[in-house]
Design a protein around this motif. Structure first.
Motif, short mmCIF file in Angstrom:
data_model
loop_
_atom_site.label_atom_id
_atom_site.label_comp_id
_atom_site.label_asym_id
_atom_site.label_seq_id
_atom_site.Cartn_x
_atom_site.Cartn_y
_atom_site.Cartn_z
N GLY A 80 -3.43 52.95 57.74
CA GLY A 80 -4.43 51.96 57.39
C GLY A 80 -4.56 51.73 55.89
O GLY A 80 -5.28 50.83 55.46
N GLY A 81 -3.87 52.56 55.09
CA GLY A 81 -3.94 52.44 53.65
C GLY A 81 -3.19 51.22 53.13
O GLY A 81 -2.33 50.65 53.81
N ARG A 82 -3.52 50.82 51.92
CA ARG A 82 -3.00 49.59 51.32
C ARG A 82 -1.95 49.90 50.27
O ARG A 82 -2.06 50.86 49.50
N LEU A 83 -0.92 49.08 50.23
CA LEU A 83 0.12 49.15 49.20
C LEU A 83 0.09 47.89 48.36
O LEU A 83 0.03 46.78 48.90
N ILE A 84 0.12 48.05 47.04
CA ILE A 84 0.29 46.92 46.13
C ILE A 84 1.55 47.20 45.32
O ILE A 84 1.60 48.17 44.55
N LEU A 85 2.55 46.37 45.51
CA LEU A 85 3.87 46.59 44.89
C LEU A 85 4.25 45.36 44.09
O LEU A 85 4.21 44.24 44.60
N SER A 86 4.62 45.55 42.81
CA SER A 86 5.10 44.42 42.02
C SER A 86 6.52 44.69 41.55
O SER A 86 6.88 45.82 41.22
N VAL A 87 7.31 43.61 41.54
CA VAL A 87 8.71 43.68 41.13
C VAL A 87 9.08 42.37 40.42
O VAL A 87 8.43 41.34 40.64
N PRO A 88 10.13 42.37 39.60
CA PRO A 88 10.58 41.11 39.01
C PRO A 88 11.23 40.22 40.07
O PRO A 88 11.87 40.72 41.00
N ALA A 89 11.05 38.93 39.92
CA ALA A 89 11.49 37.98 40.94
C ALA A 89 12.76 37.23 40.54
O ALA A 89 12.99 36.97 39.36
N HIS A 90 13.57 36.91 41.56
CA HIS A 90 14.66 35.94 41.48
C HIS A 90 15.88 36.45 40.69
O HIS A 90 15.82 36.63 39.47
N THR A 91 16.97 36.60 41.40
CA THR A 91 18.24 36.99 40.77
C THR A 91 18.65 35.98 39.70
O THR A 91 19.24 36.35 38.68
#
Length: 273
Positions: A140-151
Motif C-alpha cells: 500500500g506504500g507509495r513510490l515517487i520516481l523521477s528519471v530523465p526523459a526521452h532518448t
C-alpha cells in the motif's frame, strides 16, 4: 552525528530559503531543474500521513530534510561519501532522520513513501535495482520516481552525470509492471524552462569532462548529485527578484504540460499492492 565547535564554525548550519528550501551556502544550492522536480515531488506527497520516508540516492539530503521538517521519520540511502557528509549536515537537527550507505545497512526498514530522484538512469540493471527498492516499500506504500526523459534528448549533460540511459513512458510502465507496481500517473515535468536550461548546460559542459572531475561513469555518478560548481556561481541570479519570479512562474507553467511529452523529465507515482 556529533561535531566539535570548531567544525560548526567552519560549516554553517543549512539555510532555509523561503522559495527553494534548504541549502548549504557555497557548497550546495538547488539548481533550476531540482526546483522544478521538487515542486512535483512535494505535490505528489502532499496528502501523505506521517510515517517512514525513504529516499534512495538522497544526495545532499535537501529534499529529505523537508519531509523531516513535516514530522516524518526519514532514511536516506546514499553511496557517495561526499554526498552522505552533506546529507548528514542537512539532517543533523532531526534525530528521527539518518543516512546510510546501503539498504543492506537497514534490512528491516519499511517505507510508507519511497522516493528516488535521478538515480535509476545511472544503473545498468535498473529492473533489479527497482525490485530491491520496492521490497522495502510496505504494501500500500507509495513510490515517487523521477528519471530523465526521452532518448532523443541525450546530450553532454548525460555523459557528464554518468547516465546509462533516458526513459520513455513505455519504459517506465514496463518496469513498474515487471516489479509489481500499480502506476497512478506519470508526469512529464520541466517544460519549458528545463528544456532551455538543458540546452545551456550541454553547451557550458562541452569539453569539461565528468561530474566532480571524475575519471569513470561510477565517479561521475557519485558526484553528479552534489556537484553544484556551476550553479553556485549563478545562484545570485536565481535568488534575485526577477529570478524568483521566473522560477515561480516556471513551476506553475509546467503543470499545464504534465500530460504531454514536452518536458525533459518524468515523475512516476505508483503504489505497491
Amino acid at each position: 552525528m556529533t561535531r566539535t565547535a570548531d567544525v560548526w564554525k567552519e560549516r554553517p548550519r543549512p539555510k532555509i530559503d523561503r522559495q527553494y528550501g534548504p541549502l548549504l551556502e557555497g557548497r550546495w544550492v538547488p539548481a533550476p531543474r531540482f526546483v522544478l522536480r521538487r515542486d512535483r515531488v512535494l505535490a505528489a506527497a502532499a496528502d501523505l500521513p506521517l510515517g517512514m520516508v525513504m529516499e534512495i540516492g538522497c544526495g545532499s539530503g535537501a529534499l529529505l530534510r523537508e519531509f523531516a521538517q513535516r514530522g516524518h521519520q526519514c532514511l536516506g540511502v546514499e553511496t557517495s561519501t561526499h554526498a552522505r557528509a552533506l546529507a548528514g549536515e542537512m539532517l543533523d537537527a532531526f534525530p528521527t532522520a539518518r543516512v546510510v550507505a546501503s539498504l543492506a545497512d537497514e534490512p528491516s526498514a519499511e517505507a510508507d513513501l519511497l522516493i528516488s530522484c535521478e538515480v535509476l538512469e545511472h544503473i545498468e540493471d535498473d529492473r533489479d535495482a527497482l525490485a530491491q527498492w520496492v521490497a522495502n516499500l510496505r504494501p500500500g506504500g507509495r513510490l515517487i520516481l523521477s528519471v530523465p526523459a526521452h532518448t532523443r534528448m541525450w546530450g553532454i549533460t548525460d555523459v557528464w552525470a554518468g547516465h546509462v540511459r533516458r526513459y520513455s513512458r513505455t519504459d517506465l510502465l514496463r518496469l513498474a509492471r515487471e516489479v509489481g507496481l500499480l502506476v497512478e500517473r506519470i508526469e512529464c515535468y520541466g517544460f519549458p524552462l528545463s528544456n532551455l536550461t538543458a540546452l545551456l548546460a550541454n553547451r557550458s559542459l562541452k569539453g569539461k569532462g565528468l561530474a566532480g572531475g571524475g575519471n569513470s561513469q561510477a565517479q561521475a555518478t557519485a558526484a553528479s548529485g552534489v556537484d553544484r560548481s556551476v550553479h553556485i556561481r549563478h545562484f545570485s541570479l536565481q535568488t534575485s527578484l526577477p529570478g524568483r519570479f521566473i522560477m515561480k512562474m516556471a513551476c506553475l507553467l509546467q503543470r499545464a504540460f504534465l500530460s504531454t511529452d514536452w518536458g525533459d523529465g518524468f515523475v512516476m507515482i505508483a503504489r505497491r499492492p
